[in-house]
Design a protein around this motif. Structure first.
Motif: not given
Lengths: 294, 245
Positions: A250, A252, A245, A277, A254, A279, A226, A224, A222
């Motif tokens: 914020r 995110t 999402e 970020q 996938k 993930h 702001r 993500s 993921a």
């Protein structure tokens, strides 16, 4: 040469389908993890490889012949889920007995050393702890020097330290050019100890590859950042993205390929990206995603 | 297979409960009973009590060893997964049951020989050499139906039921076979049950030998028929227990 070939193998117990049209080739010399939740058909597959169960349909070959013939030749050693020892026999007696049933066994002292049993050789089986019993069962599986070693959730009764020692022993056996197939529902074990992971769920193969490939094959990563009050339109069309999402300003996304997604974010959009970020997926996510789908 | 046999014998001889039940019991009871009734002489045959009791307790020991060395250990091996451990080795399936039969036959010998030894040493029993050989051989070979029964029990029942069934079977056969008290003292219905059991013919063959008679053909046939019947049952049960579904 294939050590193992499953060709459209199905196993039914009444109406329950335990293994569902499984086709799988495992080349000699590889170490393969069968990873799946309970009831995925791992044990059934292993028992069929040993000739203890017969497929309802389809064909299994082990080194080019039937499982029964492979067992009779002494090509297979196995550590099944359940298996007690004869209480009145010592470790050395049990291991030596099984060893002598094979045409080309390993030397007794080597087997005991490989399973860390040298100091326990004279102890009776009814005086062993659970972890020690597991080590004896590993010794019984390798004693005949089988070309194919099958391990069905071998570390189920072990503590962390015994587990580490166990996999060390298993890897040194694999290093002798033997084929190893082990069933587990521990992702870490599959990741660390195999060069190929076959994920099974409900009797089918749902993923097959190295641990890294399986992680990558799932949209488990993921990215993500702001978003603030900028529009989110078009994000779902970016490379690799499978879902978007937005929560409290914020976003995110996938993605199956975080590198491509980040590149596209900067090159193909004019968004002001803050606090980015990435993930990473772990095998756990991949596993859950794969076994849920099927 | 020789090594397998050795392993089977070793483990049973290390089992204290087994040793007490099948080896110590018959010898101790022989010592006790022969002290009480050893010098009584049977009016019909002229055989001393010490000799009759030697046959009874030898037969009891052999019967107990046959059933106790087969039923429960075999049932436990099936349930504990040891059988599977053997099934995934190159050991051919038939060797398992054949080895068990041979191991049980070997395990019958200590009880049989020790009772005879106790008779010779404490009661000064002496028989012609031919009778000794005939007696030991008959009581030894005659255990085959009982071993077959034990293996059948072990193939069919889980250990926690195999244990009581084996013990009841053993005492039932011993009692009704007249090993603990003469069959002539039994009520009529018990007598008619006793007469069809293999233990009755089995013990009678022994008593006839020590009385200097040739065992009746009907008795030998009786034991042989039971051996064939129970042997077939044991094989069937074994095949069912080891079937690969």
């Amino acid at each position: 040469m294939n050590a193992i070939a499953f060709n459209g193998v199905t196993k039914k117990y009444g109406d329950v389908v335990a293994v569902d049209g499984l086709s799988l080739d495992i080349p000699a010399g590889s170490t393969v993890a069968l990873l799946g939740p309970n009831g995925a058909g791992k044990s059934t597959s292993i028992n069929m490889l040993l000739g203890l169960l017969r497929p309802t349909s389809g064909e299994i070959t082990v080194f080019g012949s039937s499982p029964d013939e492979a067992v009779a030749r002494g090509d297979i050693g196995a550590m099944l889920q359940e298996g007690a020892l004869i209480p009145e026999l010592t470790v050395r007696e049990s291991v030596d007995f099984i060893r002598r049933l094979y045409p080309n066994p390993l030397p007794l002292d080597d087997v005991l050393r490989m399973a860390d049993l040298t100091d326990l050789a004279g102890r009776r089986a009814d005086k062993l702890s659970g972890g020690q019993t597991q080590r004896v069962r590993f010794a019984l599986a390798v004693a005949g020097g089988p070309k194919l070693l099958l391990l069905d959730e071998p570390t189920a009764a072990m503590d962390v330290e015994s587990r580490r020692a166990f996999w060390g022993n298993m890897r040194s056996y694999a290093a002798q050019g033997r084929t190893i197939v082990f069933a587990t529902h521990y992702l870490e074990e599959a990741d660390e100890n195999s060069d190929r992971v076959v994920v099974v769920a409900k009797g089918r193969v749902v993923a097959d590859g190295t641990a890294a490939e399986i992680k990558a094959g799932v949209a488990g990563h993921a990215v993500s950042f702001r978003l603030g009050d900028q529009p989110a339109a078009g994000l779902d069309a970016l490379a690799g993205v499978s879902a978007v999402e937005i929560q409290a300003g914020r976003v995110t996304v996938k993605t199956s390929d975080p590198d491509a997604t980040v590149e596209a974010l900067y090159r193909k959009t004019t968004l002001d990206i803050r606090d980015l970020q990435i993930h990473g997926a772990d095998l756990e996510d991949a596993f859950l995603a794969l076994t849920k789908e099927s | 297979m020789r090594h397998y046999l050795k392993i089977e014998l070793l483990r049973m001889l290390r089992n204290k409960r087994y040793i007490i039940f099948v080896i110590a019991f018959p010898v101790l009871f022989y010592l006790l009973y022969s002290n009480l009734w050893g010098s009584e002489v049977d009016q019909a045959t002229g055989v001393k009590g010490s000799v009759t009791l030697m046959v009874s307790m030898g037969a009891y020991g052999a019967l107990a060893a046959s059933i106790m060395s087969s039923a429960v250990p075999w049932s436990q091996e099936r349930q504990s997964g040891w059988l599977r451990q053997l099934q995934i080795t190159p050991l051919p399936g038939w060797t398992i049951i054949v080895t068990k039969l041979i191991a049980s036959m070997v395990l019958v010998l200590p009880a049989l020989l020790l009772v005879a030894l106790a008779a010779v040493l404490t009661q000064h029993v002496s028989l012609p050499a031919g009778e000794w050989v005939g007696l030991i051989a008959a009581l030894w070979i005659g255990t085959i139906p009982f071993i077959a029964l034990g293996l059948a029990i072990g193939s069919v029942l889980p250990p926690d039921t195999a244990q009581p069934v084996a013990v009841i079977g053993m005492f039932g056969l011993a009692l009704l076979g007249g090993l603990w008290f003469p069959e002539s003292l039994m009520p009529e219905t018990m007598k008619s049950i006793a007469h069809v059991l293999p233990s009755y013919d089995y013990a009678n063959i022994g008593w006839q030998i020590v009385a200097g008679e040739t065992p009746q053909a009907s008795m030998i046939l009786g034991v042989a028929a039971w051996a064939v019947g129970l042997g077939a049952l044991a094989l069937l049960a074994y095949r069912r227990a080891t079937v690969r579904a």
